[in-house]
Design an enzyme around this catalytic site. Structure first.
Site, PDB file in Angstrom:
ATOM      1  N   CYS A   1       8.382 -61.560  32.708  1.00  0.00           N
ATOM      2  CA  CYS A   1       8.541 -60.449  33.647  1.00  0.00           C
ATOM      3  C   CYS A   1       8.048 -59.106  33.136  1.00  0.00           C
ATOM      4  O   CYS A   1       7.145 -58.509  33.713  1.00  0.00           O
ATOM      5  CB  CYS A   1      10.012 -60.321  34.026  1.00  0.00           C
ATOM      6  SG  CYS A   1      10.756 -61.818  34.700  1.00  0.00           S
TER       7      CYS A   1
ATOM      8  N   HIS B   1      12.592 -53.393  35.207  1.00  0.00           N
ATOM      9  CA  HIS B   1      12.472 -54.216  33.991  1.00  0.00           C
ATOM     10  C   HIS B   1      11.436 -53.687  33.001  1.00  0.00           C
ATOM     11  O   HIS B   1      10.720 -54.456  32.353  1.00  0.00           O
ATOM     12  CB  HIS B   1      12.156 -55.673  34.348  1.00  0.00           C
ATOM     13  CG  HIS B   1      12.615 -56.628  33.279  1.00  0.00           C
ATOM     14  ND1 HIS B   1      12.305 -57.977  33.293  1.00  0.00           N
ATOM     15  CD2 HIS B   1      13.365 -56.431  32.164  1.00  0.00           C
ATOM     16  CE1 HIS B   1      12.829 -58.565  32.237  1.00  0.00           C
ATOM     17  NE2 HIS B   1      13.479 -57.642  31.535  1.00  0.00           N
TER      18      HIS B   1
END
Length: 478
Positions: A110, A166
């Protein structure tokens, strides 16, 4: 705490899948037949054609709606071959523009992929990009580093990020410190869809840098927020990064409140086991989540259409990396975390009605940093010369039919390396053996041509090592 009361191809042949779709639709119509009393049969879906730029068109600078799914596999959309999952909205989005067969993420997990997209550079050029993925507060995307958002904002764009960030945690890292005017979403890599508890058991839903209370199903909340944003009366072009967490674990669909409560209980007892959901999920639940993602994207696209901005808005959809446990990857090998095709090749579709014709397919190899360079050019923004991009702009390819210059696609994760040049891919996995695959003939990476092509293997290996030498090394203690 604020609250919410309730919610490459320049001449590739017609693909087999596109041919099958067209023939299947025609056959189905013929089988049903048409009578005088019956409504006319549905018009067959026209087959995809090899991409050709629609030259000579002009338009204003586009709005940009850049949508990411989370851990969605290459073949999880029905238009990419899923036998069970139905994704009519994303399939339609692809039919209205271009579907890319050889699109790649910038990394296999990610946060490094997001670094590569936001900076247009290899993740290994920044300290935060070395985390695969970010799991604590020690690193993040430095606010001093130019980003897609900061550069577009400097060129007169309004910028917003809705959903998963993130790329670091407060107080040092945040979208609002890196070029986005607005942020609504979660900072971490995952959260429980109802309680919004993150990896450390912390509450993780924010508006700007302040906690925002809303305990409804997360995908619904993001869909509402994005729909509201695109329907605003904007006085300038805009960039919206819409980052869903779907279908990332935990495997919870809307209405699964009992399962949610059990996961929350485990999170509060300590450890990552509850959120990681190793004892849950199923193919059926995964299908439910992906189809919900498709419906959610469809709702945002309807809001865009109602706003009257559809023609002049570039919409892009992709996954942030390859699929995970329940994902459908066939015929690719590997999954999230691996540099095999299944870990980095992703579904990707682009629509821009003002400039790009519908029902097209491209097998041009490309990856996340290319979209950074492309969007900057389309928006009239320039990269910062102190931070040269690793991606190349595809604007000439998309708008003028120019063939992009030949270059290598490079990836590096701990214990693995990969480089694609044309149809050839150099790969070294955790076993340590250098391998060579011809992807046009062997997408599944099973026929190792290393022994048959030693000179080519050596050349690609040397190219990988030259690029790697210019990146930051991984910390030895990690």
């Amino acid at each position: 705490m604020p609250s919410h009361d309730s919610n490459h191809s320049s001449g590739s042949p017609l693909t087999r899948r596109a041919f099958g779709t067209a023939v299947g639709a025609t056959a189905a119509t013929a089988a049903v037949g048409v009578t005088a009393a019956a409504p006319a049969a549905a018009e067959p879906v026209a087959p995809e054609q090899a991409f050709r730029a629609a030259r000579g068109r002009h338009s204003r600078r586009p709005n940009i709606l850049f949508i990411l799914g989370d851990d969605l596999g290459w073949a999880d959309l029905s238009s990419y071959g899923s036998p069970d999952i139905r994704t009519p909205n994303l399939d339609r989005l692809g039919r209205q523009g271009v579907r890319f067969t050889d699109a790649y993420a910038g990394s296999a997990t990610c946060s490094p992929t997001r670094f590569s997209l936001y900076t247009g550079r290899y993740p290994g050029r920044t300290k935060g990009g070395l985390a695969e993925p970010i799991a604590d507060r020690s690193v993040g995307l430095e606010p001093t580093h130019p980003t897609l958002a900061s550069l577009l904002r400097g060129a007169g764009y309004a910028t917003a990020l809705i959903g998963k960030w993130h790329c670091g945690y407060l107080p040092d890292y945040s979208p609002t410190k890196s070029g986005w005017d607005e942020f609504f979403g979660n900072f971490g890599g995952a959260l429980e869809y109802y309680s919004k508890l993150g990896l450390g058991g912390e509450y993780d839903l924010y508006e700007g840098d302040a906690e925002y209370k809303d305990l409804r199903y997360y995908t619904r909340i993001l869909t509402e927020r994005a729909s509201e944003y695109v329907q605003r009366d904007h006085d300038k072009p805009w960039l919206l990064n819409l980052n869903f967490t779907t279908p990332h674990w935990p495997w919870i669909a809307e209405g699964d409140t009992a399962e949610s409560a059990e996961i929350v209980r485990k999170i509060k007892e300590g450890g990552l086991g509850g959120l990681f959901h190793a004892d849950g999920g199923s193919l059926a639940k995964y299908k439910e989540m992906v189809e919900d993602l498709d419906r959610s994207v469809g709702e945002v696209l309807k809001a865009l259409k109602r706003s009257g901005q559809e023609e002049d808005t570039l919409v892009f959809f992709a996954s942030d990396n390859g699929g995970e446990r329940f994902s459908y990857q066939w015929p690719l090998s590997g999954n999230k975390g691996s540099l095999q095709e299944g870990g980095i090749r992703v579904p990707a579709v682009l629509r821009w009605p003002a400039r790009i014709d519908p029902r097209q397919v491209s097998d041009l190899p490309l990856f996340s940093p290319d979209w950074t360079a492309t969007l900057l050019e389309l928006a009239g923004a320039r990269p910062d010369p102190a931070y040269p991009l690793d991606g190349i702009s595809l604007a000439g390819y998309l708008l003028r039919g120019e063939q992009p210059r030949e270059r290598d696609l490079f990836w590096r994760v701990r214990g693995e390396r990969a480089l694609r040049r044309g149809d050839w891919k150099y790969y070294r996995g955790s076993g340590g053996a250098d391998q060579l695959f011809h992807l046009a003939k062997d997408q599944r990476e099973q026929a190792d041509r290393a022994a048959a092509e030693p000179a080519l293997l050596a050349a690609l290996k040397a190219a990988w090592e030259r690029t790697d030498a210019g990146l930051l090394p991984y910390p030895k203690s990690s």
